[in-house]
Design an enzyme around this catalytic site. Sequence first.
Site, short mmCIF file in Angstrom:
data_model
loop_
_atom_site.label_atom_id
_atom_site.label_comp_id
_atom_site.label_asym_id
_atom_site.label_seq_id
_atom_site.Cartn_x
_atom_site.Cartn_y
_atom_site.Cartn_z
N ILE A 137 51.90 35.11 46.02
CA ILE A 137 52.98 34.51 46.78
C ILE A 137 53.02 33.00 46.56
O ILE A 137 51.93 32.36 46.57
CB ILE A 137 53.05 34.77 48.31
CG1 ILE A 137 53.46 36.09 48.62
CG2 ILE A 137 53.93 33.87 48.88
CD1 ILE A 137 53.17 36.72 49.94
N CYS A 148 51.96 56.57 37.24
CA CYS A 148 50.66 57.48 36.92
C CYS A 148 49.33 56.81 36.49
O CYS A 148 48.32 57.32 35.90
CB CYS A 148 51.10 58.34 35.61
SG CYS A 148 50.77 57.66 33.87
N THR A 182 41.69 35.63 40.84
CA THR A 182 43.23 35.59 40.46
C THR A 182 44.02 37.03 40.32
O THR A 182 45.32 37.17 40.72
CB THR A 182 43.46 34.75 39.25
OG1 THR A 182 42.70 33.43 39.08
CG2 THR A 182 44.86 34.77 38.70
N VAL A 241 27.38 31.16 32.51
CA VAL A 241 27.05 29.94 32.54
C VAL A 241 25.66 29.75 33.27
O VAL A 241 25.47 30.51 34.55
CB VAL A 241 27.71 28.57 33.43
CG1 VAL A 241 27.05 27.34 33.75
CG2 VAL A 241 28.99 28.39 32.84
N CYS A 251 49.61 57.62 29.34
CA CYS A 251 49.61 56.64 28.09
C CYS A 251 48.28 56.26 27.54
O CYS A 251 48.20 56.07 26.38
CB CYS A 251 50.39 55.68 28.11
SG CYS A 251 50.08 54.44 29.45
N HIS A 307 53.75 30.02 48.11
CA HIS A 307 54.11 29.62 49.65
C HIS A 307 55.10 28.54 49.66
O HIS A 307 54.98 27.40 48.93
CB HIS A 307 52.81 29.47 50.52
CG HIS A 307 51.83 30.72 50.69
ND1 HIS A 307 52.16 31.63 51.29
CD2 HIS A 307 50.78 31.00 49.82
CE1 HIS A 307 51.12 32.55 51.19
NE2 HIS A 307 50.35 32.12 50.37
N ILE A 334 38.65 27.43 46.54
CA ILE A 334 40.02 27.38 46.57
C ILE A 334 40.62 28.78 47.08
O ILE A 334 40.73 29.74 46.13
CB ILE A 334 40.78 27.13 45.04
CG1 ILE A 334 40.06 25.79 44.42
CG2 ILE A 334 42.18 26.92 44.93
CD1 ILE A 334 40.40 24.45 45.48
N CYS A 361 56.19 55.13 32.42
CA CYS A 361 56.33 54.74 33.58
C CYS A 361 56.94 53.53 33.61
O CYS A 361 58.05 53.04 34.32
CB CYS A 361 54.96 54.79 34.43
SG CYS A 361 54.44 56.34 34.70
#
Lengths: 125, 496, 437
Positions: B48, B448, B42, B175, B453, B50, B342, B409
Site C-alpha cells: 500500500i 495453479c 520488499t 557483506v 507452466c 499510504h 524502515i 492462468c
Amino acid sequence: MTRQVKKIICIVCPRGCEITVELEDGKIKSIKGYSCPLGKQYAEKEVVNPERILMSIVECVGGDLPVVSVKTAKPIPLSRMIEASKALADIAVKAPVEIGDKIFENLLGLGVDVIATRPCHEQRG
Amino acid sequence: MYRTIIIGAGITGLSIARWLTRYRGLQVIVIDKEPDVGWGVTKANTSIIHPCHEEHPDKHPLRSKLCLEGHNLWYKWVKELEIPAKWPGEIIVATNDEELKGLHKYIDYAYRIGVPGVRLIDRGEMLRLEPWINPDAIGGLYAPTAGTINPMMAAIAIAENIVDNGGKLLLGTRVEDIVVRDGKVVAVETSKGGIEADIVVNAAGLYADKISRMAGIDDYSIHPRRGQYLLFSDRVDVKPNKILHTAPTPKTKGVYAITTVDGNLLIGPTAEDLPEEAREENTTTHQGLDFIYEMASRILRKLPPRNKVVKTFAGLRPEPSTGTFIIRFHEKPWGFVEAAGIRSPGLTAAPAIGKHVSKLIIERLENIEPRKDWRSKRQAIPRPAYMAPRERDKLIRENPDYGWIICVCRKVSLGEIMEAVKRMKKIGVPEITLDGIKFRTHSMYGDCQGSQCRPHIAYLLWKRLGIQPWRITTKGDGSKYAFTEVKALLRGDRGA
Amino acid sequence: MLSPKSKPSYGVIVVPDRITKKDYDTVVIGGGPAGLAAALKAREKGLETLVVETRDRLGGIPLQCIHPGFGIHYFKEDMTGPEFVYRFIDKLLSTDIDYTVKSYVNMAEYVSPMEKKLEIITPYGTEIVRTKTIIYAAGARERTRYEIGITGPNPAGIMTAGEAQTLMDMYGVMPGKKILIVGSGDVGLIMARRFVLEGAEVVGVVEILPYPSGLIRNVQQCLKDYGIPLLLSHMVISVKQRNGRVSSAVVVKVDENFKPIQGTENEIECDTIVIAAGLKPRTKLLESLGAQIDPRTKGPVVNEYFETTIPGVFAAGNALIINDYVDYAVEQGELAALAATKYVDEKGIRIKKPVKIVLGRNMRLIVPQMLTLTSDALFYGRVARPEDNVWLSFKEIGFKIPQLKVLPSIMIRQKIRLDKLRMLETDTLTVEVIPRD
C-alpha cells in the site's frame, strides 16, 4: 501337507476384485472371487510368480523431447522391476522413434523386449 | 569520483541508489546477499501507498514527513518506471463506537501532516463508497489518496533504471565487514572480495543492526515482526474497490483487505514479534492465517472460502528498537550512512527516503553536479495478451515468442519470460532463478501457482539457454528445482 | 494474421499449424483426449472443425502418463497414455481437421446463437475466428498445497504430481530423491511407483480419508508391490525447509471430522513433497462467456448435450467433470460433438421440458445438472461417502439400479433412455443413493 490361503487384489482391470487362492503343498487347490477368466489367469500367475509391465523412459538423442517413453512388451517378474529399469539407464536411442519400435532386446535375459510407447520426432529448426 | 556502496537492494536501498545516479561524480554500487532485488522485506508486505494520516506528527516528525513526500513522489515514479499502480482510496472500518471514536485523531494528524481529504463517513456513505464492507460496521474514516503498487515490480523497475543510468548491482554478495580507517569508511569486505568505498549506505533491512555494528555503531537493534497473508484467486467475486482495514492498534495498522493491482484479494497481515534471531522465519502458521481470516470477516460483507486461496505467505518487517526510522549520516566513522529500521510506512516513504539520504550525502561532497543525461524512464516488459491485436501482432512479428502463451492462468507469453531473463542478466543477477522470472512476468503466479507452466518454462530455458533444470533454482542457494536426470539415480550418480 | 510466408521455423513445433478458414462450425478448445475425440467425431459428422491447443503438441496430459491402464473401455486394449492418445492424433492428422498448437484463446464472445467470435493468440499473430459452436475441452488443473492448507515457508521442492510427471516423463528430469506424496488418488499412487522405479525413495503416501482414494488395484501394484507406506487418516499441516529446499513435512493424524489430533504430530524427512490432492476443471474462458459454474463439480452447469448455459457452447472431459478414466473424457468429447452437430443442423438445442436434476441422499455431484427431455441422458456422478448394497435411484421416474458398493473415488456412470425420462411428471429429477433393504 501344508495349506496356505493367499488373498490377491486383481490388477487386470480397474474393478480390483479380491481373489482368494487356496494352496496345498504349493499347488493351487481353489480360486475364488474372480469375475472373469483373465482374473483367474492372473491369480494363478500371481501366487507363483507375480509379473508386471515395466514402464520407464530412455534418453532420445536429437529428438523433439529429451526422452522417449517405453514399456516391456510383456510382463516381467515383479522382483526384477528395478533391476530392469536400471538396465535402461545406460542406453540411448536416436530420433526418430515411432510407437512400437524396439528399443532394447531381451531385457535381463528374460526374453522380453522393450518397446517405445511415444514417438520422438527429429528436432527441427 | 566518489564511490558509494549501498548495502541492500530492497525498495529503500534502490530508491537511494536511483537518486544518487542523478549526479555526476558518483559511482553507485548496490550490494545484496540475495541473487535478485527486493527479496527481503520488499517481497512480502501489504503493497500500500499510504495516505500517511496514521503517522503521529509529533512522535514521528521525520517519518510522517517522508511518508507524505514519498507518497507524492510515487505518482511520478510509477509513470516514469511503468510500475503497476492504482489509487482507489482507503477506508478504516469501525465496528463499534470505541473504534469510531479512536479514528477522530487521524483527522487532526492528516491536517497537520498535510494529507488531503481525510474525513469521517457514516455507515450509509461508507456502504455506498464500498458495497463490499460488512453492513454490521457502523462508520469509518475515508482517505481518498491511498494507493497500491506491486512492490516487487517497483524494485525491479528501479533496479533496471539504476543500471540504465550507469549504476551497478552486486547481487548474491554478502557483506562481511566494513573497513574503517582514520575515522572514515574506506572499504566493504564481501563474500566476493573487498571493494573500496567513500560512502557506505546501510539499507540492509532486517540485518541493518548487524551492518551498523560492522562500522562500530551499536545503539539500536532490529527484531523481525512477522506479517502473514492470504492471497485469493483473481477469480473470486469479492473484489473491494477501496482499500479497507480494521481500526489500527498500537502495534499495527490493522488487518487489510485489498484488491491488488494484479486483481487478487489480499488479506493480512498479522503482527507477530519474533525473537531477534528469527530473521528468516517467514513462515505461515494455521493460527496466524485463522486470525487474519477472522479479522477480515469483520470488515468484509463476505469472504471467499479458504480453499480459494492461491497462496499464503509471510513477510518480516524490520522493527527498530528506537521505534522509528533511523536515517543519519555519521561523522564517526565519516561516510557511513544509515537508512535503517524502515518499517511501515517504508514502501510509501521509499522515494522520499532516497531523496533525503542522497541529500545528506551530496551536501557533504564536493564537485557533485546533477547529470543532464540522466534517464528517468524505464519501459515495462510488454504483455501481448493485454494488448490490442494490431499492437500485439507487431510485437509477435518481431519476436514470435510473444505469440506463445505459456502461463495460461496469467496469460504470460514465452517472449515475456525470455525478456525477463535478458533483463535479469542485464542487472547482473548471478543466476537465473524461477522466482526472478515469476516476479518479472507473473507467470507461475496465478491460480495453479506454476504447476502447469513451470516445468515447461524450465525446459524451454534448458533448450534456449542451456540451463539444465537441475541447475536452476527457485530462489538461489540450495533451492534447486530438480536434482538430476531421471536415470541418474539408478546409475548411481547420486551426487547431482 | 501474418502471411504464412513469414512463419518462422524455431523452437519445438512438432506439428505445423493449420488454420485455413475464418468461419467454423465448431472450434474445439483443448487438444487432449476429449478435444481430439470431439474433433474427430465432429468432422465425421461433416462439421468444419478447428482444434486449438496451447502446448507445442497435440495430446494433452496422457502424453506424460506413461503407465498402462488406458483404453480398456474404448479400445478394449490396455495401453499407456501416449499410445492411447496417439491413436487419436494419428487419426486426426489423416483428416482435414484444422488445428493449431502454441495457440491460446484469449477472448471468446457470444455474438448470436450461430456466431461466437474467438481471438486466438498464436506465434503467427492474432487469429480472429468465427464459429457456430464451441467445444470446451481445456482439461483441469491440480490443487496446490495452499488450497489444502499446508502452512510453513515456501521452499522449492513442493510440486503437484502433474508437474513431477511432466518433469520426469516428458523431459527426463528427476525432481527429488526422497519423496513424500500427499493424496492417495490414482495420480498419487502412480507417481509413487514411478519414483521408486527410477531409484528414488518414497517415504510415504499421506491420505486424509480413512481409506485410499485411488483404485484398489493401484494400491496393490503401486504401493504394496514396493512396500511404500500408506498413512490413512493423516494430513500434512506444514513443511520445514533447509537452504531453500523442503527438508521435512509435519504430518498429523486426523479425527473423523478431518481435524488434526493434538499430540500426534510427526516430522517426516523428505526433499520433495508431491501434492496429488485432486483436480479442478479449468473454466476461466467459460466464466468469461458468462457460463454458470456448478459449485459441486466446479465445472459448468450443462444439459444432457453437455451444453453449458451459453447456447452452442459445449464442454467435455475434465473441463466438464473430473473423470476417473480417460475413456469417459473421450466419450464426453464424442457426445459433445454429436450435440454440436445437432446444434448446427437444427440451429440450436430446443427444450421440450426443462428439468432440474436434484442431488438426493448420498450424492455429492452430478452432470448433467439439467435436462431438455429431448434425448437419452448419460449421467456421471459421485457419491458423498462409501456405502454397500444400495440402489442408485432416479426417484421421480421410479428407476433404480442396484450397486454392490459405492465409493466417492469411483465415478457413477448411468445412461437413462428418453422413454424412461419422458415418464417424468415433475420438473425436477432427484438422483439419490438409498439402502437396498
